[in-house]
Design a protein around this motif. Structure first.
Motif, mmCIF file in Angstrom:
data_model
loop_
_atom_site.group_PDB
_atom_site.id
_atom_site.type_symbol
_atom_site.label_atom_id
_atom_site.label_comp_id
_atom_site.label_asym_id
_atom_site.label_seq_id
_atom_site.Cartn_x
_atom_site.Cartn_y
_atom_site.Cartn_z
ATOM 1 N N ALA A 1 6.467 30.453 -22.868
ATOM 2 C CA ALA A 1 6.302 31.526 -21.891
ATOM 3 C C ALA A 1 4.883 32.092 -21.935
ATOM 4 O O ALA A 1 4.270 32.355 -20.900
ATOM 5 C CB ALA A 1 7.318 32.635 -22.153
ATOM 6 N N THR B 1 3.553 39.022 -19.701
ATOM 7 C CA THR B 1 2.231 38.453 -19.941
ATOM 8 C C THR B 1 1.470 38.245 -18.646
ATOM 9 O O THR B 1 0.295 38.614 -18.516
ATOM 10 C CB THR B 1 2.346 37.105 -20.678
ATOM 11 N N LEU B 2 2.150 37.668 -17.678
ATOM 12 C CA LEU B 2 1.501 37.358 -16.410
ATOM 13 C C LEU B 2 1.149 38.622 -15.642
ATOM 14 O O LEU B 2 0.066 38.711 -15.043
ATOM 15 C CB LEU B 2 2.424 36.463 -15.580
ATOM 16 N N VAL C 1 2.388 29.680 -20.192
ATOM 17 C CA VAL C 1 2.398 29.779 -18.730
ATOM 18 C C VAL C 1 1.778 31.096 -18.283
ATOM 19 O O VAL C 1 0.958 31.138 -17.347
ATOM 20 C CB VAL C 1 3.838 29.663 -18.190
ATOM 21 N N GLY C 2 2.160 32.183 -18.950
ATOM 22 C CA GLY C 2 1.654 33.492 -18.562
ATOM 23 C C GLY C 2 0.146 33.601 -18.667
ATOM 24 O O GLY C 2 -0.525 34.119 -17.767
ATOM 25 N N GLU D 1 6.412 31.355 -11.493
ATOM 26 C CA GLU D 1 6.227 31.040 -12.915
ATOM 27 C C GLU D 1 7.404 31.499 -13.765
ATOM 28 O O GLU D 1 7.892 30.754 -14.627
ATOM 29 C CB GLU D 1 4.928 31.676 -13.422
ATOM 30 N N THR D 2 7.870 32.737 -13.553
ATOM 31 C CA THR D 2 8.993 33.227 -14.353
ATOM 32 C C THR D 2 10.258 32.427 -14.036
ATOM 33 O O THR D 2 11.074 32.172 -14.925
ATOM 34 C CB THR D 2 9.250 34.716 -14.071
ATOM 35 N N VAL E 1 10.014 28.947 -15.840
ATOM 36 C CA VAL E 1 10.272 29.058 -17.278
ATOM 37 C C VAL E 1 11.745 29.356 -17.536
ATOM 38 O O VAL E 1 12.367 28.761 -18.427
ATOM 39 C CB VAL E 1 9.385 30.152 -17.908
ATOM 40 N N THR F 1 7.209 35.753 -20.014
ATOM 41 C CA THR F 1 6.360 35.231 -18.936
ATOM 42 C C THR F 1 5.984 36.337 -17.966
ATOM 43 O O THR F 1 4.815 36.486 -17.585
ATOM 44 C CB THR F 1 7.072 34.112 -18.160
#
Length: 243
Positions: A17, A137-138, A20-21, A113-114, A117, A134
């Motif tokens: 996660a 962070t993102l 990606v984030g 993205e979330t 994941v 995710t």
């Protein structure tokens, strides 16, 4: 620590996660630069990331504005791109099973993205961890780098020369491509690309995105007709065999 139900270790979920984030969150810098270059103010640029928070729609909006498109057309194109998140939410609501009071806040993080994941996780615990890490962070990185990009737009100069306006769509396509597993999905994506790119020279900025959205219902309608004909033919064969 391994999850209590024998699923994926929590540390592995957090690592994926975070990866990606961080990777996608840094592209918020490109949005900040592109948005400022299209004429939006620092406040408007940051408000888009804080409140809209869906990269492809944000890039579509500022791209259409930079191309001289009508604000309403640009907003409509961004809106239709963002509609996909509503469908993500329908699936994630089942997987996450969050308390009702938490859902409005979690909805802000329902993005490509979330979702990617979360869908990759085998258990509800890992789905929740992946989605939360995710999303957090993102959201933090995207908004921070949006601010930095908007502040540094003047120093960078011409965004077209750097190609930063392509960063958002490139990230979106990289996430979308692995999800196109069936022939129908690939056909929809292919037709949408042809419509979007083919109509760019002849339609106002923002309108090609709206037209490209018609690819999905058109293909699904054609697929439904094909299946209906196939089913009818099979029924006729069954009747003939029974005679």
């Amino acid at each position: 620590m391994r999850s209590e139900d024998g699923g994926k270790p929590d540390a592995a979920v957090v690592r994926d996660a975070l990866g990606v984030g961080v990777a996608v969150g840094l592209s918020g810098f490109a949005f900040g630069v592109t948005s400022a270059g299209s004429g939006l103010t620092l406040l408007q640029t940051c408000a888009l990331s804080l409140l809209v928070f869906t990269g492809a729609s944000q890039f579509a909006l500022v791209g259409a504005l930079a191309g001289g498109g009508n604000p309403f057309t640009a907003a409509a194109g961004a809106f239709f791109l963002g509609v996909r998140n509503a469908f993500y939410g329908l699936r994630l609501s089942q997987l996450l099973a969050l308390p009702r009071a938490v859902r409005p806040f979690a909805a802000q993080w329902v993005i490509d993205e979330t979702t990617a994941v979360a869908l990759a996780q085998p258990t509800r615990r890992s789905v929740r961890i992946g989605f939360t890490v995710t999303g957090l962070t993102l959201y933090v990185l995207w908004n921070l780098t949006t601010l930095l990009g908007a502040l540094g737009a003047d120093a960078i100069g011409d965004t077209d020369a750097w190609g930063l306006d392509a960063a958002g769509p490139a990230v979106f396509l990289a996430l979308l491509a692995p999800m196109l597993k069936t022939t129908t999905e690939r056909v929809v994506a292919g037709i949408a690309v042809v419509l979007g790119l083919g109509l760019l020279p002849v339609l106002p900025a923002g309108v090609p995105v709206l037209v490209a959205a018609l690819a999905a219902p058109a293909v699904l309608w054609a697929e439904g007709r094909r299946r209906a004909r196939t089913g009818s033919a099979e029924d006729d064969d069954t009747v003939e065999e029974g005679r």
